[in-house]
Design an enzyme around this catalytic site. Structure first.
Site, mmCIF file in Angstrom:
data_model
loop_
_atom_site.group_PDB
_atom_site.id
_atom_site.type_symbol
_atom_site.label_atom_id
_atom_site.label_comp_id
_atom_site.label_asym_id
_atom_site.label_seq_id
_atom_site.Cartn_x
_atom_site.Cartn_y
_atom_site.Cartn_z
ATOM 1 N N ASP A 46 0.625 -1.083 0.112
ATOM 2 C CA ASP A 46 -0.336 0.151 -0.519
ATOM 3 C C ASP A 46 0.894 1.704 0.138
ATOM 4 O OD1 ASP A 46 -3.133 1.267 0.365
ATOM 5 O OD2 ASP A 46 -1.357 2.437 1.952
ATOM 6 N N TYR A 51 3.221 9.601 -0.219
ATOM 7 C CA TYR A 51 4.386 9.113 -0.187
ATOM 8 C C TYR A 51 5.901 9.113 -0.320
ATOM 9 C CZ TYR A 51 0.328 6.541 2.765
ATOM 10 O OH TYR A 51 -0.538 6.281 2.968
ATOM 11 N N LYS A 76 -2.357 5.785 -4.408
ATOM 12 C CA LYS A 76 -3.691 7.031 -4.063
ATOM 13 C C LYS A 76 -2.944 8.152 -4.579
ATOM 14 C CE LYS A 76 -3.095 5.218 0.080
ATOM 15 N NZ LYS A 76 -2.636 4.748 0.944
ATOM 16 N N HIS A 109 -7.339 9.337 -2.204
ATOM 17 C CA HIS A 109 -6.744 9.711 -0.831
ATOM 18 C C HIS A 109 -7.354 10.001 0.226
ATOM 19 C CE1 HIS A 109 -2.084 9.604 0.829
ATOM 20 N NE2 HIS A 109 -3.151 9.280 1.947
ATOM 21 N N LYS A 232 2.530 -1.011 8.449
ATOM 22 C CA LYS A 232 4.199 -0.296 8.717
ATOM 23 C C LYS A 232 5.029 -0.520 9.341
ATOM 24 C CE LYS A 232 7.539 3.044 8.920
ATOM 25 N NZ LYS A 232 7.335 4.223 10.300
ATOM 26 N N SER A 233 6.436 -0.973 8.977
ATOM 27 C CA SER A 233 7.150 -0.876 9.990
ATOM 28 C C SER A 233 8.610 -1.039 9.006
ATOM 29 C CB SER A 233 7.215 -2.701 10.728
ATOM 30 O OG SER A 233 8.605 -2.763 11.488
ATOM 31 N N VAL A 234 9.594 -0.666 9.415
ATOM 32 C CA VAL A 234 11.209 -1.368 8.909
ATOM 33 C C VAL A 234 12.211 -2.360 9.498
ATOM 34 C CG1 VAL A 234 11.091 1.276 7.440
ATOM 35 C CG2 VAL A 234 12.103 1.284 10.355
ATOM 36 N N ARG A 238 10.186 -6.991 13.789
ATOM 37 C CA ARG A 238 8.807 -6.990 13.407
ATOM 38 C C ARG A 238 7.617 -6.813 12.358
ATOM 39 N NH1 ARG A 238 8.434 -0.718 16.727
ATOM 40 N NH2 ARG A 238 8.735 -1.241 18.935
HETATM 41 P P1 NAD Z 1 0.808 1.537 12.215
HETATM 42 O O1 NAD Z 1 -0.624 1.627 13.322
HETATM 43 O O2 NAD Z 1 0.568 0.678 11.085
HETATM 44 O O3 NAD Z 1 2.083 1.604 12.785
HETATM 45 C C1 NAD Z 1 3.271 1.695 12.414
HETATM 46 C C2 NAD Z 1 4.185 1.855 12.834
HETATM 47 O O4 NAD Z 1 3.778 1.426 14.333
HETATM 48 C C3 NAD Z 1 5.756 2.347 13.512
HETATM 49 O O5 NAD Z 1 6.361 2.819 12.331
HETATM 50 C C4 NAD Z 1 6.416 1.333 14.122
HETATM 51 O O6 NAD Z 1 6.981 2.464 15.001
HETATM 52 C C5 NAD Z 1 4.891 0.691 15.075
HETATM 53 N N1 NAD Z 1 5.001 -1.206 14.841
HETATM 54 C C6 NAD Z 1 5.804 -1.574 14.110
HETATM 55 N N2 NAD Z 1 5.204 -3.071 14.346
HETATM 56 C C7 NAD Z 1 4.738 -2.762 15.515
HETATM 57 C C8 NAD Z 1 5.577 -3.323 15.780
HETATM 58 N N3 NAD Z 1 4.701 -4.928 16.039
HETATM 59 N N4 NAD Z 1 5.431 -3.487 17.976
HETATM 60 C C9 NAD Z 1 5.467 -1.816 18.386
HETATM 61 N N5 NAD Z 1 5.514 -1.207 17.526
HETATM 62 C C10 NAD Z 1 5.073 -1.850 15.623
HETATM 63 O O7 NAD Z 1 0.872 3.107 11.057
HETATM 64 P P2 NAD Z 1 0.704 3.877 9.641
HETATM 65 O O8 NAD Z 1 1.681 3.088 9.127
HETATM 66 O O9 NAD Z 1 0.405 5.309 9.732
HETATM 67 O O10 NAD Z 1 -0.254 3.214 8.995
HETATM 68 C C11 NAD Z 1 0.234 1.805 8.325
HETATM 69 C C12 NAD Z 1 -0.144 1.930 6.803
HETATM 70 O O11 NAD Z 1 -1.601 2.048 5.915
HETATM 71 C C13 NAD Z 1 0.817 3.436 6.253
HETATM 72 O O12 NAD Z 1 2.295 3.033 5.377
HETATM 73 C C14 NAD Z 1 -0.351 3.306 4.466
HETATM 74 O O13 NAD Z 1 0.085 2.181 3.792
HETATM 75 C C15 NAD Z 1 -1.248 3.567 5.310
HETATM 76 N N6 NAD Z 1 -1.677 4.520 5.774
HETATM 77 C C16 NAD Z 1 -3.143 5.238 4.894
HETATM 78 C C17 NAD Z 1 -3.649 7.211 5.378
HETATM 79 C C18 NAD Z 1 -4.785 7.572 4.078
HETATM 80 O O14 NAD Z 1 -4.964 8.355 4.733
HETATM 81 N N7 NAD Z 1 -4.925 6.269 3.624
HETATM 82 C C19 NAD Z 1 -3.093 7.331 6.340
HETATM 83 C C20 NAD Z 1 -2.377 6.787 7.014
HETATM 84 C C21 NAD Z 1 -1.626 5.095 6.533
#
Ligand code: NAD
Length: 275
Positions: A46, A51, A76, A109, A232-234, A238
């Site tokens: 996604d 981005y 998006k 979006h 999301k994670s890098v 995780r």
């Molecule tokens: P998320 O809820 O996926 O949280 C990601 C964060 O959580 C990471 O940066 C990390 O700090 C932490 N994390 C990840 N794995 C973990 C684990 N196992 N334990 C503890 N902490 C952990 O938040 P996000 O990145 O905002 O959302 C996911 C995806 O949703 C985005 O990458 C994007 O593709 C999408 N998104 C879309 C919109 C939209 O407006 N359509 C807005 C925000 C995000």
């Protein structure tokens, strides 16, 4: 490697229920992160024009050696590209950056209701779908009145609506509307951006019961509700941890406990005013 179920969208296209989100991943980190994700079994990415990492996403897909039809790719439309012709042109630019000849899912979006162009934009999306440039079209951050306008003024029901959704904002009303109209629910920030939600005592103690982390419990809660998620994670450990949610089930009482974390608070912007 995790086995992820698929969900059939209203257009007949199958989408893996679990994917990988690349919001706020620096371009240089996209390759290693997606490499780890593909290795763990993720087959759905996604991204978004906003981005600014579509080029790196395309490179990572090419480097993976996976066939085009093995990876589901969503992007998006950027907020400043609303309008029929703009949307058509903008998808072409995304495909070029991604190095793909078609997309799987293209989303508006944000609705930007103050600009009031999302109906016209959606008509451009309908053209993109009928021309085969994208296999499915959908929206993101649409509220019920925005979905109602599309239903009244256009001929295509969005395949998905991607919205902020996590235990603190379970979006019951919007999810019920989606169910009634055949729109799949995609949950963004599914684990609450990894913030203090994950240290909530109730999740920590449930985690001990299941031998799972709070993030895994919350992701499993989404899966059982039928939501499509892409945390999301890098961090490779995780990335693997997050997708390991297909080897257990939550008891109904524990699903209810997680749903009780609802505070109604958004982490992100209000779709009625954003943009
Ligand atoms: P998320 O809820 O996926 O949280 C990601 C964060 O959580 C990471 O940066 C990390 O700090 C932490 N994390 C990840 N794995 C973990 C684990 N196992 N334990 C503890 N902490 C952990 O938040 P996000 O990145 O905002 O959302 C996911 C995806 O949703 C985005 O990458 C994007 O593709 C999408 N998104 C879309 C919109 C939209 O407006 N359509 C807005 C925000 C995000």
């Amino acid at each position: 490697m995790a086995q992820v179920p698929s969900i059939r969208l209203n257009s007949g296209v199958e989408i893996p229920q679990f994917g990988f989100g690349v919001f706020q991943i620096d371009p240089g980190d996209v390759g290693p992160a997606l490499g780890a994700a593909f290795e763990a079994g993720y087959r759905h990415v996604d991204t978004a024009q906003m981005y600014r990492n579509e080029t790196e996403v395309g490179q990572a897909i090419a480097a993976s050696g996976l066939r085009r039809d093995e990876v589901f790719v969503t992007t998006k439309l950027d907020n400043d590209r609303h309008g029929h012709d703009e949307a058509v042109a903008a998808l072409g630019e995304s495909l070029e950056r991604l190095g793909l000849d078609h997309l799987d899912l293209f989303l508006i979006h944000w609705p930007r209701p103050s600009e009031d162009r999302y109906v016209e934009t959606w008509k451009g999306f309908e053209k993109l779908a009928s021309d085969g440039r994208t296999r499915a079209i959908g929206v993101s951050n649409f509220q019920i009145p925005h979905l109602e306008r599309l239903a009244a003024e256009t001929g295509t029901v969005p395949a998905v609506n991607q919205i902020e959704l996590h235990p603190r904002l379970p979006q019951e009303e919007l999810r019920a509307y989606h169910r009634e109209h055949g729109i799949a629910t995609e949950a963004w920030s599914p684990i609450g951006q990894g913030g203090d939600l994950l240290s909530d005592e109730r999740l920590v103690s449930l985690g001990q019961k299941y031998g799972k982390t709070p993030a895994q419990l919350v992701l499993r809660w989404h899966v059982e509700l039928g939501n499509i998620v892409f945390p999301k994670s890098v961090t490779p450990s995780r990335i693997r941890e997050n997708i390991e949610v297909f080897d257990f089930e939550l008891a109904p009482a524990d699903m209810a406990t997680i749903s009780e974390l609802d505070t109604g608070e958004r982490m992100g912007p209000d779709p009625d005013s954003f943009g």
